[in-house]
Design a protein around this motif. Structure first.
Motif, PDB file in Angstrom:
ATOM      1  N   LEU A 196       0.892  -0.630   0.076  1.00 47.68           N
ATOM      2  CA  LEU A 196       0.028   0.305   0.335  1.00 47.68           C
ATOM      3  C   LEU A 196       1.310   1.819   0.712  1.00 47.68           C
ATOM      4  O   LEU A 196       2.250   1.407   1.134  1.00 47.68           O
ATOM      5  N   LYS A 197       0.571   2.148  -0.712  1.00 48.35           N
ATOM      6  CA  LYS A 197       1.457   3.395  -0.762  1.00 48.35           C
ATOM      7  C   LYS A 197       0.438   4.680  -0.661  1.00 48.35           C
ATOM      8  O   LYS A 197       1.044   5.742   0.282  1.00 48.35           O
ATOM      9  N   THR A 198      -1.230   4.415  -0.713  1.00 45.74           N
ATOM     10  CA  THR A 198      -1.298   5.290  -0.446  1.00 45.74           C
ATOM     11  C   THR A 198      -3.740   4.648  -0.620  1.00 45.74           C
ATOM     12  O   THR A 198      -3.027   3.881   0.000  1.00 45.74           O
ATOM     13  N   LEU A 199      -3.891   5.485   0.991  1.00 41.75           N
ATOM     14  CA  LEU A 199      -4.815   4.906   1.392  1.00 41.75           C
ATOM     15  C   LEU A 199      -6.721   5.638   0.076  1.00 41.75           C
ATOM     16  O   LEU A 199      -6.649   6.991   0.279  1.00 41.75           O
ATOM     17  N   PRO A 200      -7.698   5.187   0.446  1.00 43.04           N
ATOM     18  CA  PRO A 200      -8.040   5.455  -0.660  1.00 43.04           C
ATOM     19  C   PRO A 200      -9.339   6.679  -0.569  1.00 43.04           C
ATOM     20  O   PRO A 200      -9.323   6.340   1.198  1.00 43.04           O
ATOM     21  N   GLN A 201      -9.618   7.580  -1.010  1.00 45.18           N
ATOM     22  CA  GLN A 201     -10.273   8.996  -0.427  1.00 45.18           C
ATOM     23  C   GLN A 201     -11.491   8.093   0.499  1.00 45.18           C
ATOM     24  O   GLN A 201     -12.382   8.460   0.961  1.00 45.18           O
ATOM     25  N   ASP A 202     -12.131   7.082  -0.170  1.00 48.82           N
ATOM     26  CA  ASP A 202     -13.487   6.583   0.327  1.00 48.82           C
ATOM     27  C   ASP A 202     -13.168   6.057   1.843  1.00 48.82           C
ATOM     28  O   ASP A 202     -14.445   4.481   1.902  1.00 48.82           O
ATOM     29  N   ILE A 203     -12.610   6.118   2.348  1.00 55.49           N
ATOM     30  CA  ILE A 203     -12.033   5.030   3.295  1.00 55.49           C
ATOM     31  C   ILE A 203     -13.015   5.246   4.679  1.00 55.49           C
ATOM     32  O   ILE A 203     -13.258   4.517   5.087  1.00 55.49           O
ATOM     33  N   ASP A 204     -13.822   6.882   4.206  1.00 55.30           N
ATOM     34  CA  ASP A 204     -14.387   6.476   5.169  1.00 55.30           C
ATOM     35  C   ASP A 204     -16.096   5.720   5.112  1.00 55.30           C
ATOM     36  O   ASP A 204     -17.513   5.926   5.889  1.00 55.30           O
ATOM     37  N   LYS A 205     -16.680   4.911   4.255  1.00 51.65           N
ATOM     38  CA  LYS A 205     -17.302   4.212   4.009  1.00 51.65           C
ATOM     39  C   LYS A 205     -17.172   2.721   4.673  1.00 51.65           C
ATOM     40  O   LYS A 205     -18.273   2.520   5.376  1.00 51.65           O
ATOM     41  N   MET A 206     -15.932   3.058   5.845  1.00 54.82           N
ATOM     42  CA  MET A 206     -15.999   1.637   7.048  1.00 54.82           C
ATOM     43  C   MET A 206     -16.706   2.594   8.456  1.00 54.82           C
ATOM     44  O   MET A 206     -15.686   2.726   8.917  1.00 54.82           O
ATOM     45  N   GLN A 207     -17.431   2.550   8.435  1.00 58.49           N
ATOM     46  CA  GLN A 207     -18.165   3.523   9.551  1.00 58.49           C
ATOM     47  C   GLN A 207     -18.394   2.747  10.511  1.00 58.49           C
ATOM     48  O   GLN A 207     -18.481   3.663  11.644  1.00 58.49           O
ATOM     49  N   CYS A 208     -17.834   1.147  10.428  1.00 59.97           N
ATOM     50  CA  CYS A 208     -17.478   0.537  11.738  1.00 59.97           C
ATOM     51  C   CYS A 208     -16.526   0.145  12.486  1.00 59.97           C
ATOM     52  O   CYS A 208     -16.242  -0.540  13.523  1.00 59.97           O
ATOM     53  N   LEU A 209     -15.347   0.196  11.547  1.00 58.76           N
ATOM     54  CA  LEU A 209     -14.130  -0.186  11.954  1.00 58.76           C
ATOM     55  C   LEU A 209     -13.451   0.516  12.880  1.00 58.76           C
ATOM     56  O   LEU A 209     -13.436   1.581  13.014  1.00 58.76           O
ATOM     57  N   HIS A 210     -13.360  -0.534  13.385  1.00 60.36           N
ATOM     58  CA  HIS A 210     -12.524   0.041  15.197  1.00 60.36           C
ATOM     59  C   HIS A 210     -11.221  -0.558  14.763  1.00 60.36           C
ATOM     60  O   HIS A 210     -10.741   0.198  16.107  1.00 60.36           O
ATOM     61  N   THR A 211     -10.720  -1.066  14.255  1.00 57.26           N
ATOM     62  CA  THR A 211      -9.210  -1.852  14.229  1.00 57.26           C
ATOM     63  C   THR A 211      -8.794  -1.793  12.620  1.00 57.26           C
ATOM     64  O   THR A 211      -9.331  -2.454  11.893  1.00 57.26           O
ATOM     65  N   LEU A 212      -7.329  -0.899  12.481  1.00 56.51           N
ATOM     66  CA  LEU A 212      -7.078  -0.685  11.231  1.00 56.51           C
ATOM     67  C   LEU A 212      -5.340  -1.000  11.647  1.00 56.51           C
ATOM     68  O   LEU A 212      -4.732   0.107  12.138  1.00 56.51           O
ATOM     69  N   TRP A 213      -5.174  -2.009  10.851  1.00 51.67           N
ATOM     70  CA  TRP A 213      -4.016  -2.197  11.229  1.00 51.67           C
ATOM     71  C   TRP A 213      -2.963  -1.959   9.539  1.00 51.67           C
ATOM     72  O   TRP A 213      -3.654  -2.453   8.755  1.00 51.67           O
ATOM     73  N   ARG A 216       4.069  -1.721   8.209  1.00 52.13           N
ATOM     74  CA  ARG A 216       5.283  -2.464   6.991  1.00 52.13           C
ATOM     75  C   ARG A 216       4.273  -2.287   5.449  1.00 52.13           C
ATOM     76  O   ARG A 216       4.711  -3.133   5.521  1.00 52.13           O
ATOM     77  N   ASN A 217       4.074  -1.122   5.307  1.00 52.57           N
ATOM     78  CA  ASN A 217       3.424  -0.852   4.088  1.00 52.57           C
ATOM     79  C   ASN A 217       3.853   1.082   3.196  1.00 52.57           C
ATOM     80  O   ASN A 217       5.487   0.552   4.168  1.00 52.57           O
ATOM     81  N   GLU A 218       3.814   0.938   2.350  1.00 51.41           N
ATOM     82  CA  GLU A 218       4.549   2.047   1.749  1.00 51.41           C
ATOM     83  C   GLU A 218       3.886   3.340   1.965  1.00 51.41           C
ATOM     84  O   GLU A 218       3.886   4.432   0.493  1.00 51.41           O
ATOM     85  N   ILE A 219       3.451   3.685   3.138  1.00 55.31           N
ATOM     86  CA  ILE A 219       2.383   4.648   2.904  1.00 55.31           C
ATOM     87  C   ILE A 219       2.779   5.651   3.410  1.00 55.31           C
ATOM     88  O   ILE A 219       3.744   5.650   4.590  1.00 55.31           O
ATOM     89  N   SER A 220       2.910   6.930   2.796  1.00 57.10           N
ATOM     90  CA  SER A 220       3.531   8.645   2.810  1.00 57.10           C
ATOM     91  C   SER A 220       2.673   9.263   3.367  1.00 57.10           C
ATOM     92  O   SER A 220       3.016  10.257   3.783  1.00 57.10           O
TER      93      SER A 220
END
Length: 320
Positions: A196-213, A216-220
């Motif tokens: 992963l280098k970026t996260l999608p703009q519509d990540i806000d769709k995951m309204q129930c998400l409480h844990t996100l790991w 060890r990616n390439e996110i800037s």
């Protein structure tokens, strides 16, 4: 001529005997295998569990279908190479745990397990997830970690309306799949050790998400839309390429644990001394995040002030 007829009769008789013997042998072998399997069946809290570990079972015999009442399979380190297509016969199966084997493929018949709640296939050699998995309508937990070659998921995965736990750690994903973003009940997601280098703009769709790991990616950088994940309480971004921590994370009022360790952060930030000597503090945790954002704001204000002063001086100098 009579001798020829007699020879043909003898040959036919021998063939019949061989076939009969083979059938008898197969029946006895099947009975022996079934007897061995029955020894591996345990009744725990009223649930019938087939448990095999560290024994060589590269394939599962067809006689296993004679145990349709099984509700859980736990087969670990058996060298299992395939999931048999007759898996579809186990209509009462609630848990299918085949982790730590050498399975290459998930058969489409898996979609007939409508009562299945947990499908655990981590540490195998799976490269593709079939669209038929959407038939597992009661699936709550799906683990596909450390298969190393999975890079896509079928769009039909989003039809798993009960799925709350998804582990995709150590695969080949370059982005969070759209099907994952559209899982309506997802609460726990691990996409660490991918690409992963970026996260999608519509990540806000995951309204129930409480844990996100996301370790060890390439996110800037993080999208500003992440501020809308108001259920998020755990965010792990260690070992990425973050050069800063965005202020939008302060909008996550339920955030309780973060980790920014091993990122090339531009600012050096020290935590203020604690009045409680016994207080345990994570150096790159939540308190560090707030301190970093505050320092980043201070640096920005100082730079802005310097620029304004420079502009004023320039204006005065340029006046006739």
């Amino acid at each position: 001529m009579c001798h020829l007829y007699g020879l043909e009769y003898v040959c036919s008789y021998v063939i019949c005997v061989i076939l009969w013997w083979n059938r008898i042998s197969n029946v006895w072998e099947s009975r022996i295998q079934l007897s061995k399997l029955k020894e591996k069946v345990y009744n725990e809290d009223g649930r019938l569990i087939l448990r095999i570990e560290k024994e060589e079972w590269k394939t599962l015999p067809a006689c296993l279908v004679k145990l349709p009442q099984l509700q859980e399979w736990q087969l670990h380190r058996t060298g299992l190479t395939t999931i048999p297509t007759f898996i579809a016969n186990f209509k009462n199966l609630l848990v299918l745990d085949l982790s730590r084997n050498v399975i290459h493929k998930i058969p489409p018949e898996i979609g007939r397990l409508t009562k299945l709640r947990e499908l655990l296939l981590s540490y195998n050699r799976i490269a593709e997830v079939p669209a038929e998995i959407s038939g597992c309508e009661n699936l709550e937990r799906l683990e596909l970690a450390v298969n190393k070659d999975i890079s896509e998921l079928p769009a039909q995965l989003s039809e798993l309306t009960q799925l709350t736990h998804l582990d995709l750690n150590m695969n080949q994903f370059s982005t969070i799949p759209k099907a994952v973003l559209e899982l309506p009940a997802l609460e726990w997601l691990d996409m660490g050790s991918n690409k992963l280098k970026t996260l999608p703009q519509d990540i806000d769709k995951m309204q129930c998400l409480h844990t996100l790991w996301l370790q060890r990616n390439e996110i800037s950088e993080l999208p500003d839309s992440i501020r809308s994940l108001q259920s998020l309480n755990t965010l792990v971004l260690s070992n990425n390429r973050m050069r800063g921590i965005p202020a939008c994370l302060q909008s996550l009022s339920n955030l309780r644990f973060v980790n920014f360790r091993d990122n090339p952060l531009e600012l050096e930030v020290s935590l203020p001394p604690s009045e409680d000597e016994d207080e345990e503090r994570e150096l790159f945790g939540l308190q560090f995040m707030h301190a970093y954002i505050q320092e980043s704001t201070n640096v920005g204000n100082r730079q802005k002030g310097s620029e304004e002063s420079f502009c004023e001086i320039t204006t005065i100098v340029e006046q006739p």
